[in-house]
Design an enzyme around this catalytic site. Structure first.
Site, PDB file in Angstrom:
ATOM      1  N   ARG A 158     -13.759  -8.677   1.192  1.00  0.00           N
ATOM      2  CA  ARG A 158     -12.345  -8.375   0.911  1.00  0.00           C
ATOM      3  C   ARG A 158     -11.502  -9.618   1.200  1.00  0.00           C
ATOM      4  O   ARG A 158     -10.586  -9.961   0.450  1.00  0.00           O
ATOM      5  CB  ARG A 158     -11.846  -7.210   1.780  1.00  0.00           C
ATOM      6  CG  ARG A 158     -12.398  -5.838   1.452  1.00  0.00           C
ATOM      7  CD  ARG A 158     -11.935  -5.326   0.111  1.00  0.00           C
ATOM      8  NE  ARG A 158     -10.480  -5.275  -0.013  1.00  0.00           N
ATOM      9  CZ  ARG A 158      -9.687  -4.313   0.488  1.00  0.00           C
ATOM     10  NH1 ARG A 158     -10.212  -3.299   1.126  1.00  0.00           N
ATOM     11  NH2 ARG A 158      -8.370  -4.353   0.307  1.00  0.00           N
ATOM     12  N   GLN A 165      -9.988  -3.831  -3.821  1.00  0.00           N
ATOM     13  CA  GLN A 165     -11.261  -3.299  -3.324  1.00  0.00           C
ATOM     14  C   GLN A 165     -12.366  -3.499  -4.362  1.00  0.00           C
ATOM     15  O   GLN A 165     -13.420  -4.069  -4.068  1.00  0.00           O
ATOM     16  CB  GLN A 165     -11.089  -1.800  -3.027  1.00  0.00           C
ATOM     17  CG  GLN A 165     -12.363  -1.126  -2.568  1.00  0.00           C
ATOM     18  CD  GLN A 165     -12.779  -1.586  -1.189  1.00  0.00           C
ATOM     19  OE1 GLN A 165     -12.000  -1.526  -0.255  1.00  0.00           O
ATOM     20  NE2 GLN A 165     -14.010  -2.059  -1.045  1.00  0.00           N
ATOM     21  N   HIS A 198      -7.129   1.042  -6.600  1.00  0.00           N
ATOM     22  CA  HIS A 198      -7.377   0.136  -5.469  1.00  0.00           C
ATOM     23  C   HIS A 198      -8.055  -1.131  -6.029  1.00  0.00           C
ATOM     24  O   HIS A 198      -9.242  -1.371  -5.802  1.00  0.00           O
ATOM     25  CB  HIS A 198      -8.257   0.848  -4.433  1.00  0.00           C
ATOM     26  CG  HIS A 198      -8.263   0.216  -3.081  1.00  0.00           C
ATOM     27  ND1 HIS A 198      -7.509  -0.902  -2.759  1.00  0.00           N
ATOM     28  CD2 HIS A 198      -8.937   0.548  -1.938  1.00  0.00           C
ATOM     29  CE1 HIS A 198      -7.730  -1.213  -1.486  1.00  0.00           C
ATOM     30  NE2 HIS A 198      -8.582  -0.362  -0.973  1.00  0.00           N
ATOM     31  N   CYS A 225     -16.412   1.707   0.360  1.00  0.00           N
ATOM     32  CA  CYS A 225     -15.219   0.885   0.591  1.00  0.00           C
ATOM     33  C   CYS A 225     -14.792   0.907   2.055  1.00  0.00           C
ATOM     34  O   CYS A 225     -14.124  -0.019   2.509  1.00  0.00           O
ATOM     35  CB  CYS A 225     -14.078   1.359  -0.305  1.00  0.00           C
ATOM     36  SG  CYS A 225     -13.745   3.129  -0.148  1.00  0.00           S
ATOM     37  N   ASP A 281     -17.114   6.977  -1.538  1.00  0.00           N
ATOM     38  CA  ASP A 281     -15.795   6.866  -0.885  1.00  0.00           C
ATOM     39  C   ASP A 281     -15.586   8.160  -0.097  1.00  0.00           C
ATOM     40  O   ASP A 281     -16.310   9.145  -0.301  1.00  0.00           O
ATOM     41  CB  ASP A 281     -14.727   6.696  -1.992  1.00  0.00           C
ATOM     42  CG  ASP A 281     -13.306   6.504  -1.460  1.00  0.00           C
ATOM     43  OD1 ASP A 281     -13.124   6.282  -0.249  1.00  0.00           O
ATOM     44  OD2 ASP A 281     -12.355   6.583  -2.283  1.00  0.00           O
ATOM     45  N   ARG A 304       0.884  -1.181   0.000  1.00  0.00           N
ATOM     46  CA  ARG A 304       0.000   0.000   0.000  1.00  0.00           C
ATOM     47  C   ARG A 304       0.909   1.214   0.000  1.00  0.00           C
ATOM     48  O   ARG A 304       1.685   1.395   0.944  1.00  0.00           O
ATOM     49  CB  ARG A 304      -0.913  -0.016   1.222  1.00  0.00           C
ATOM     50  CG  ARG A 304      -1.604   1.304   1.450  1.00  0.00           C
ATOM     51  CD  ARG A 304      -2.726   1.230   2.436  1.00  0.00           C
ATOM     52  NE  ARG A 304      -3.880   0.576   1.853  1.00  0.00           N
ATOM     53  CZ  ARG A 304      -5.091   0.561   2.411  1.00  0.00           C
ATOM     54  NH1 ARG A 304      -5.296   1.142   3.578  1.00  0.00           N
ATOM     55  NH2 ARG A 304      -6.090  -0.058   1.819  1.00  0.00           N
TER      56      ARG A 304
HETATM   57  N1   CP Z   1     -11.249  -0.273   2.201  1.00  0.00           N
HETATM   58  C1   CP Z   1      -9.977  -0.351   2.637  1.00  0.00           C
HETATM   59  O1   CP Z   1      -9.020  -0.562   1.880  1.00  0.00           O
HETATM   60  O2   CP Z   1      -9.846  -0.227   3.990  1.00  0.00           O
HETATM   61  P1   CP Z   1      -8.492  -0.040   4.784  1.00  0.00           P
HETATM   62  O3   CP Z   1      -7.932   1.287   4.411  1.00  0.00           O
HETATM   63  O4   CP Z   1      -8.904  -0.095   6.244  1.00  0.00           O
HETATM   64  O5   CP Z   1      -7.565  -1.154   4.431  1.00  0.00           O
HETATM   65  N1  NVA Z   2      -9.855   6.777  -1.367  1.00  0.00           N
HETATM   66  C1  NVA Z   2      -9.559   6.236  -0.069  1.00  0.00           C
HETATM   67  C2  NVA Z   2      -9.829   4.763  -0.018  1.00  0.00           C
HETATM   68  C3  NVA Z   2      -9.595   4.122   1.316  1.00  0.00           C
HETATM   69  C4  NVA Z   2      -9.816   2.651   1.286  1.00  0.00           C
HETATM   70  C5  NVA Z   2      -8.114   6.551   0.273  1.00  0.00           C
HETATM   71  O1  NVA Z   2      -7.255   6.452  -0.609  1.00  0.00           O
HETATM   72  O2  NVA Z   2      -7.843   6.901   1.419  1.00  0.00           O
END
Ligand code: CP
Ligand code: NVA
Length: 307
Positions: free
Chosen positions: A292, A132, A129, A264, A224, A102
């Site tokens: 997930r 997701q 993502h 999400c 989101d 990430r």
């Molecule tokens: N939706 C999602 O990716 O959640 P987290 O940021 O908690 O991993």
């Molecule tokens: N758009 C959000 C998604 C989190 C799962 C972010 O990048 O923080």
């Protein structure tokens, strides 16, 4: 060797294979049947940002399949700061069978994959993502039994999740209407790619600015956060721009009567979504979160489990 940096890395058949495996593994899990296709395999989880769902679902998922995982926090590795991204990729590849990362900049995960000797999964970048949206589409499929003539409305920020929705919807022939404020549209390159792909799969994807228009005829409304991880300093400005894009009861009533609501997560209750909608009968946000784990198990088996 396959990486999963974007849904565009997968063919339609590849996605169908992942979903089939997911269903099989989820059914076994529900019955308490143990299946261990990842015995002896290790997964490194490399994070530059916080997480609840992505970390826990990958960690628990890989263990349920007989493998093990190693969580590497932002402070530990300091990707690109303590050590060059390519060196991290080369070293980790000597220890583990697969890497999930990430990251802030999407280029970081591209660089990781370029130098990795093992598959790399994108667990969120500032652009995409994919895990997701794969599990979101699986969740819709599970609920509705099919994707035919489906219209999804994405209302809110045209960021990583919206970009992956464009790629996922266009690949699987889902109609997608994205409504964002001006200046917050999805990535132009991603949109062009999705429009092209949608044409050959018989669906339509569009980016507009009117949320009511977007939800008209929709069977799913998705939203989101307004300020993503890394955009904290824009939070106040965004909270002034985005309120017309809130997913509330009034907007939900403009969609199909049986319209499902997805997010999400993490959600900012009272901002992009109201409590009433998030806790209401049309919300499937927690089924979505659970999936997930199941879909990522399908992805791991697809990439390193021989199927
Ligand atoms: N939706 C999602 O990716 O959640 P987290 O940021 O908690 O991993
Ligand atoms: N758009 C959000 C998604 C989190 C799962 C972010 O990048 O923080």
């Amino acid at each position: 060797m396959k990486h999963l940096l974007s849904i565009a890395d997968l063919s339609r058949e590849g996605i169908e294979k992942i979903f089939k495996k997911t269903e099989e593994l989820k059914t076994q899990w529900k019955k308490g049947v143990v299946s261990s296709p990842l015995v002896g395999k290790s997964l490194a989880l490399l994070f530059q940002k916080p997480s609840l769902r992505t970390r826990v679902s990958f960690e628990v998922g890989v263990r349920q399949l007989g493998g093990q995982s190693l969580y590497l926090s932002p402070d530990e590795v300091q990707l690109g700061k303590r050590e060059a991204v390519k060196d991290v990729a080369k070293v980790l590849s000597r220890y583990v069978d697969i890497i999930m990362a990430r990251v802030f900049a999407h280029e970081t995960i591209v660089e990781l994959a370029k130098h990795s000797g093992v598959p790399v999964i994108n667990g969120l970048s500032d652009k995409l993502h994919p895990c997701q949206v794969l599990s979101d589409i699986y969740t819709i499929l599970e609920r509705r039994g099919g994707l035919k003539d489906l219209k999804v409305a994405f209302v809110g920020d045209g960021n990583n999740v919206a970009n992956s929705w464009l790629l996922g919807a266009s690949k699987l022939g889902i109609n997608l209407s994205v409504a964002t404020p001006e200046g917050y549209e999805p990535d132009g390159g991603v949109l062009a790619q999705a429009e092209e792909e949608a044409k050959s799969n018989g669906s339509r994807v569009e980016v507009i600015h009117d949320p009511v228009e977007a939800v008209k005829g929709a069977q799913v409304i998705y939203t989101d956060t307004w300020a993503s991880m890394g955009q904290e300093e824009e939070k106040e400005k965004r909270e002034r721009v985005f309120p017309p894009y809130q997913v509330n009861q009034n907007l939900l009533e403009k969609a199909k009567p049986d319209c499902l609501v997805m997010h999400c997560l993490p959600a900012h209750r009272g901002k992009e979504i109201t409590d009433e909608v998030m806790d209401g009968p049309q919300s499937i946000v927690f089924d979505q979160a659970e999936n997930r784990m199941h879909v990522q198990k399908g992805i791991l088996v697809f990439l390193i489990g021989g199927g």
